[in-house]
Write a protein that holds these residues in place. Structure first.
Motif, PDB file in Angstrom:
ATOM      1  N   CYS A 118      37.816  39.119  40.104  1.00 55.91           N
ATOM      2  CA  CYS A 118      39.111  39.196  39.420  1.00 55.91           C
ATOM      3  C   CYS A 118      39.695  40.604  39.473  1.00 55.91           C
ATOM      4  O   CYS A 118      40.911  40.766  39.596  1.00 55.91           O
ATOM      5  N   THR A 152      37.076  32.497  33.358  1.00 52.81           N
ATOM      6  CA  THR A 152      38.143  32.615  32.355  1.00 52.81           C
ATOM      7  C   THR A 152      38.096  33.993  31.701  1.00 52.81           C
ATOM      8  O   THR A 152      39.113  34.662  31.543  1.00 52.81           O
ATOM      9  N   MET A 155      39.348  36.595  34.096  1.00 53.52           N
ATOM     10  CA  MET A 155      40.807  36.533  34.264  1.00 53.52           C
ATOM     11  C   MET A 155      41.504  37.153  33.060  1.00 53.52           C
ATOM     12  O   MET A 155      42.519  37.832  33.184  1.00 53.52           O
ATOM     13  N   ASP A 252      45.807  34.987  37.268  1.00 54.86           N
ATOM     14  CA  ASP A 252      46.255  33.599  37.214  1.00 54.86           C
ATOM     15  C   ASP A 252      47.497  33.398  38.081  1.00 54.86           C
ATOM     16  O   ASP A 252      47.574  32.450  38.866  1.00 54.86           O
ATOM     17  N   GLN A 269      40.001  25.197  37.403  1.00 54.33           N
ATOM     18  CA  GLN A 269      41.023  26.228  37.548  1.00 54.33           C
ATOM     19  C   GLN A 269      42.090  26.085  36.473  1.00 54.33           C
ATOM     20  O   GLN A 269      42.632  27.067  35.979  1.00 54.33           O
ATOM     21  N   SER A 273      43.010  28.934  33.869  1.00 50.92           N
ATOM     22  CA  SER A 273      44.384  29.425  33.909  1.00 50.92           C
ATOM     23  C   SER A 273      45.026  29.382  32.523  1.00 50.92           C
ATOM     24  O   SER A 273      45.547  30.376  32.025  1.00 50.92           O
ATOM     25  N   SER A 276      43.015  31.637  29.800  1.00 56.66           N
ATOM     26  CA  SER A 276      43.126  33.089  29.994  1.00 56.66           C
ATOM     27  C   SER A 276      44.516  33.565  29.588  1.00 56.66           C
ATOM     28  O   SER A 276      44.662  34.600  28.939  1.00 56.66           O
ATOM     29  N   LYS A 277      45.548  32.792  29.937  1.00 59.82           N
ATOM     30  CA  LYS A 277      46.919  33.166  29.564  1.00 59.82           C
ATOM     31  C   LYS A 277      47.099  33.165  28.044  1.00 59.82           C
ATOM     32  O   LYS A 277      47.701  34.073  27.469  1.00 59.82           O
TER      33      LYS A 277
END
Lengths: 511, 511
Positions: A118, A152, A155, A252, A269, A273, A276-277
């Motif tokens: 990452c 995760t 990220m 991401d 994924q 995604s 993590s956001k």
């Protein structure tokens, strides 16, 4: 100027996420270093470095020998003036590709491996090809759930993280795939009116006919600076902003820029995604909406359950209070598909208009109710009633107006696109299915989301009776070319199935 | 001119294998179609179509609104004049990506799937990302041997195929990784002098310090048109040409252009790559050389055996008479590494010079002997003696001279690069290992193969006794920058291990 330095020059070519450098073929460095077009080079200037793909130029008006051209975003990224001296070198492949190759060979990776990968991705050391290799190697069932947790976390940690300095920061997220599903624009004002903090950032459409940011943009500005967002949220308890400007979980975005065109999306994924956001955005409490239906992203209840477990496993270990709601994804939500048409639906629900789409209202209240129950002072089971009360009393509408004013109000124009075409029933019967993919595709062909007023307006929903020749939905477009494309597509496949009453599919959530 | 046509324009930017199209941001089509930078578009002009990646331009001197710029190779590929009217459309993702996604999900693919994939790749419908996805999904052990057969057949069938109209067309191929391994330049004249047809095409170096085509180019022209090659082979029974101009198994070239930068190479892909190329070149009899050693591509005997079985399985089903030779890959072959230095070694063997490298001579004779035994009139076990006789009698040398004359003789200059540096032993002892990777990397840093006279000249080989301070090898370079890089690399790691006599690694082939 030494033999191996070049003068920076901005080349006004937009290459989006990909850094491109332009060297004149007659440039002595190009010749000495044995570069080849498409090779990756390391650009260093004034202490900054970046990696770029090399294009070789035979036109002195683009770059001269002795100059190093950089594509627009690449040049801007460096924050340096034209003429600044720069050096170029062969770029070493990213070290973490060793771990990717181990993953390709079937090994399990550890936290350190994912962190290295990452970091390299965040520093744009990966080419599109390398990103694709990583995605495929870690796609489908190739990551076990511990690896998914490692990914995760990695990220999350490679970007900035917001801290709202409050014990409860609520958020909601739908995994997508259902046109018209604009619940956030109702949930945020309801939850904020209740007093809970809900700083919602949303995406623009990438493959869909509208994202929440596109639809919200009909009503207000959505491009907020982090400072503006902070101030609005402090005053209003909520916002509805575009999330693209923040530097949250940047890995991401880079992975998605490859995943989408490849059409590969694994459940793993998706979990990495979304979480993590949300964690980077400082959320502490999250409702994840998983619609299930034959044309939704998740087609079977067992898939939805497996996905729920993945969300729970990773969420629990990363310290976010997470609940999953499995919802009815058998057809689009509301009537309109496309920014202006969807905004119209949202405003009708907000204004308690009797013509408002019942499914949008109902789903928004359920989601808002579940979020309100995160409030320790709310008794279990009371959330829905509180949300309904906030909506019916006009408090949600008042809160929405305040948020709109704070973000920057727009002159609202909900008039749909002037070119229109009605798709009609070819038999008497009942609407038994509406294809999410096909209706979204038609709306997109009609011009949504670029053309705000373009899209599809559903006149009938599942269970509605229709007579032969009666309109099922209407296509709106602004431009002739778009209009003809959309019409042709609808004529090939309308996306509607008509049948007898008993053929209606039961909601999968009821199984 | 209708609203949706554009005038073709050549943009003098070299983007190598990737088609790039340039549209001005103010172009009405760009705005109407909702293209985005990096999206793939379909360009149609005068009945031809191609796919290109879109770059958006904000500089009218590169392309005007109303023009469609194409990068150099892309423009040339269309064979149309500037100003020709063209249309652009959104490119549909290649249909066969569905099969790739099934492969990612772990399914086995059939012949039809592989044929569709290779057709789409050959028509450059795959982006680099899509190629990477296919490679990773079908890499390592993800293809079973039937799938490998399907892939090889599909790669073969998507290009042109040569037919020499003879019952026996011999060829040899080494899987690579051993510097200095220029056996082809000896095998071809020996075998051709015996009267067998051996129309050898070779590659140029991509990641190595020299390919056979680079080394042969020291002695003669290697860029032959198909017609020239045909004539030379008819007269000489053999040739040593660069294979890059032929359109044989084009899918292989496209896959390799992604495989190399990713550093992924699976045994399956290697077998498909080699056999599709050889079959397309019309070979009927093939010797595959698999060197084994700790710094060779194949490090263990069991890997070499597994690879041999794969070659045999696919070769037998595609009707090529194939034999695998597992050879000693513990160190570079010969003394020189780099075009001119290797050419010197080859000529010494050819001229029966007592200083000629014994290993290059021995290995070339073994390979030539095995090929000569493909001749039904040669008794089993006699091949080596026949080859040696052809070499020692000067007949190989005469044949080589004829081939060189036919291809176009060059003024031979074997003087090594003028900058030189000796790497010396840091102790008394015996050379126990020579690292193929490291010596190749040093030669490459010194400028090979771009600089023909650059490279590494080994003065000691495994088993040689050395005293402290005695030179092990010499670096040759033409340019100061290259020279310093190579010297630094050699100082970090010379690639040589010195030890006591008994530490010499036994050849793995003897196990």
């Amino acid at each position: 100027m030494s033999i191996d330095t070049l003068k920076l020059r901005s080349v006004r070519i937009d290459t989006y996420h990909e850094n491109v450098a332009y060297l004149n073929r007659e440039c002595s460095i190009y010749r000495a270093e044995g570069f080849q077009a498409l090779s990756k080079i390391l650009v260093s200037a004034n202490g900054s470095t970046l990696l770029a793909v090399l294009n070789v130029v035979d036109d002195d008006s683009i770059v001269l020998p002795g100059e190093l051209g950089l594509s627009q975003q690449t040049f801007e990224h460096l924050h340096l003036d034209e003429g600044t001296l720069a050096k170029v070198n062969h770029a070493e492949p990213p070290k973490s590709m060793d771990a990717v190759r181990r993953k390709i060979n079937g090994e399990n990776l550890n936290q350190g491996d994912f962190t290295d990968i990452c970091n390299d991705i965040a520093e744009t050391r990966y080419s599109k090809m390398e990103l694709a290799a990583f995605l495929v190697a870690s796609g489908q069932n190739n990551l076990d759930r511990s690896e998914l947790l490692f990914l995760t976390r990695a990220m999350l940690q490679t970007g900035e993280q917001l801290n709202w300095h409050e014990p409860l920061v609520a958020d909601k997220h739908c995994i997508g795939g259902i046109p018209g599903n604009r619940t956030s624009m109702l949930v945020v004002p309801i939850v904020a009116a209740h007093g809970m903090l809900i700083p919602k950032t949303s995406s623009r459409a990438i493959t869909s006919p509208s994202g929440t940011a596109d639809t919200m943009e009909i009503l207000s500005n959505v491009n907020l600076t982090p400072e503006q967002m902070l101030e609005i949220v402090r005053e209003q308890r909520g916002c509805l902003a575009w999330g693209g400007t923040a530097k949250l979980a940047p890995v991401d975005d880079l992975l998605i820029s490859v995943e989408r065109p490849l059409g590969i999306d694994s459940q793993g994924q998706m979990v990495a995604s979304i979480l993590s956001k949300k964690l980077a955005a400082g959320s502490t409490h999250l409702i994840v909406d998983i619609p299930v239906g034959p044309t939704a992203k998740v087609r079977h209840m067992r898939q939805a359950l497996a996905l729920r477990k993945l969300f729970e496993f990773v969420g629990d270990r990363l310290n976010i209070h997470l609940e999953v709601m499995i919802t009815d994804g058998r057809q689009p939500i509301g009537f309109g598909i496309g920014p202006a048409l969807e905004a119209r639906d949202v405003l009708k629900v907000m204004n308690n208009d009797p013509d408002a789409p019942a499914d949008l209202r109902q789903k928004s209240l359920q989601l808002a109710g579940r979020i309100i129950e995160f409030d320790p002072d709310v008794r279990g089971g009371q959330g829905y009633a509180i949300a309904r009360d906030i909506l019916e009393s006009g408090r949600a509408c008042a809160k929405m107006n305040s948020i709109i004013k704070a973000q920057g109000e727009k002159a609202i124009d909900l008039e749909p696109g002037k070119l229109n075409y009605q798709v009609c029933a070819d038999r008497d019967g009942v609407v038994t299915q509406i294809d999410n993919f096909q209706t979204a595709k038609i709306a997109r062909m009609a011009g949504a989301p670029m053309e705000k007023k373009a899209g599809v307006d559903l006149l009938k929903k599942m269970g509605d009776k229709v007579s032969k020749g009666e309109p099922l939905y209407q296509i709106h477009a602004e431009f002739q070319a778009d209009f003809l494309f959309a019409k042709k597509l609808a004529q090939q496949n309308s996306g509607y199935s008509l049948g007898d009453n008993e053929q209606i599919l039961k909601p999968l959530t009821a199984f």
